[in-house]
Design a protein around this motif. Sequence first.
Motif, PDB file in Angstrom:
ATOM      1  N   TYR A  77       0.834  -1.204   0.000  1.00  0.00           N
ATOM      2  CA  TYR A  77       0.000   0.000   0.000  1.00  0.00           C
ATOM      3  C   TYR A  77       0.873   1.259   0.000  1.00  0.00           C
ATOM      4  O   TYR A  77       0.527   2.268  -0.621  1.00  0.00           O
ATOM      5  N   ARG A  78       1.991   1.214   0.682  1.00  0.00           N
ATOM      6  CA  ARG A  78       2.913   2.346   0.668  1.00  0.00           C
ATOM      7  C   ARG A  78       3.453   2.575  -0.754  1.00  0.00           C
ATOM      8  O   ARG A  78       3.647   3.714  -1.181  1.00  0.00           O
ATOM      9  N   VAL A 119      -5.179   6.591   3.128  1.00  0.00           N
ATOM     10  CA  VAL A 119      -4.067   7.546   3.014  1.00  0.00           C
ATOM     11  C   VAL A 119      -3.683   8.081   4.386  1.00  0.00           C
ATOM     12  O   VAL A 119      -2.500   8.159   4.737  1.00  0.00           O
ATOM     13  N   ALA A 120      -4.681   8.446   5.192  1.00  0.00           N
ATOM     14  CA  ALA A 120      -4.391   8.986   6.516  1.00  0.00           C
ATOM     15  C   ALA A 120      -3.674   7.972   7.383  1.00  0.00           C
ATOM     16  O   ALA A 120      -2.721   8.312   8.114  1.00  0.00           O
ATOM     17  N   ALA A 121      -4.097   6.723   7.307  1.00  0.00           N
ATOM     18  CA  ALA A 121      -3.450   5.678   8.102  1.00  0.00           C
ATOM     19  C   ALA A 121      -2.010   5.472   7.657  1.00  0.00           C
ATOM     20  O   ALA A 121      -1.094   5.332   8.483  1.00  0.00           O
ATOM     21  N   LEU A 122      -1.791   5.458   6.344  1.00  0.00           N
ATOM     22  CA  LEU A 122      -0.429   5.297   5.837  1.00  0.00           C
ATOM     23  C   LEU A 122       0.456   6.461   6.269  1.00  0.00           C
ATOM     24  O   LEU A 122       1.633   6.275   6.615  1.00  0.00           O
ATOM     25  N   GLN A 123      -0.092   7.657   6.245  1.00  0.00           N
ATOM     26  CA  GLN A 123       0.693   8.828   6.626  1.00  0.00           C
ATOM     27  C   GLN A 123       0.992   8.852   8.117  1.00  0.00           C
ATOM     28  O   GLN A 123       1.998   9.429   8.538  1.00  0.00           O
ATOM     29  N   ARG A 124       0.144   8.209   8.923  1.00  0.00           N
ATOM     30  CA  ARG A 124       0.448   8.111  10.352  1.00  0.00           C
ATOM     31  C   ARG A 124       1.562   7.117  10.629  1.00  0.00           C
ATOM     32  O   ARG A 124       2.114   7.075  11.719  1.00  0.00           O
TER      33      ARG A 124
END
Length: 337
Positions: A77-78, A119-124
């Motif tokens: 996902y990244r 996206v928000a989870a990946l950015q966290r």
Amino acid sequence: MTTVTAEQLATARGCVLGLMLGDAVGATGGRVPAAGPLRATSAGQLACFTVDGLIRAHVRHRHRGICHPPSVVWESYRGWAAIQGIPGFEVSGEGHWPAGWLTQVPALAERRGSAPATVAALQRRKIGTIDDPNGTSTGAHALTRTLPVGLYPCDAAEMAALTHAGDAVGAAGLAGAVVRLLAAGGQLVAALESVVRDPGDWSETAERSLAPALAAAGSGPAALRELTRLAPDARAVSALAGGVYAVACFPGRETVREALSFAASAGDGGHAATVAGALLGTAHGPDALPVDWLSRMELAWTADTLARDLVTELHDSPSGGEYFPPTDPYWRTRYPG
């Protein structure tokens, strides 16, 4: 020499191609144009990267003897976020990250709607778990992108919990259980009823999605009013209920077109159609999918390649392992584990 059977190959291809076709048809709201490409949404893109991550996880296990599949899917996902140009996930200057062939598919780098919770989870930069979820979203992407996990010896709920929480995780777990039963040769409606009877840890979610959908389908012919009642919004439980209602009303291989068109009219953003496509494709194989639509699907080759490669990796391990040599010297370049 491959050990993959025709049935295993048809099941995987049907699941992934059906998912992607449902995603593309869902994006039209059930009004499929007479000509032109049928394009994927961000949900379909993420589903492709789920399959990529599953293959990589199996490669890693073969070569290192230990692996945590959700962590490898998270890395995939990244990679999607990097080629999308999402801040914080820039492609490395040398071009060595993200790796693997999937990140080179142009259509997967195009913005096709938002995936804000993912996206928000990946950015966290926090990998969520079932007990400690990442964020609070109960959106449909947790379900739609994890539908192929039912083809793999892993829990779809764990993959959903990477970025979502609550009923979204439960919906993914239930759908994964249905796909697993279908992949084992179960009949569509029987598999759905089996999961309703034995939903495991997700009984409350089943009572809010699978059970009412099957009850509605058994009470009369397909009705748009019932569909919109079951799938009123873009939550995962709505997508599961709407998709299950559609396939329970149109369970046959000869009514796939009707099922997808009906599910796409739910007004939930197309997610119910994605669920319907994956379940019908798994149950009936790729030959049941409408050829005129499938031939126009933008990511048909990508989806078909991923499905074939998933089955090949699970049964033949072309990259070899600790005790046997590779049969494909480029496999680990395609799917670095």
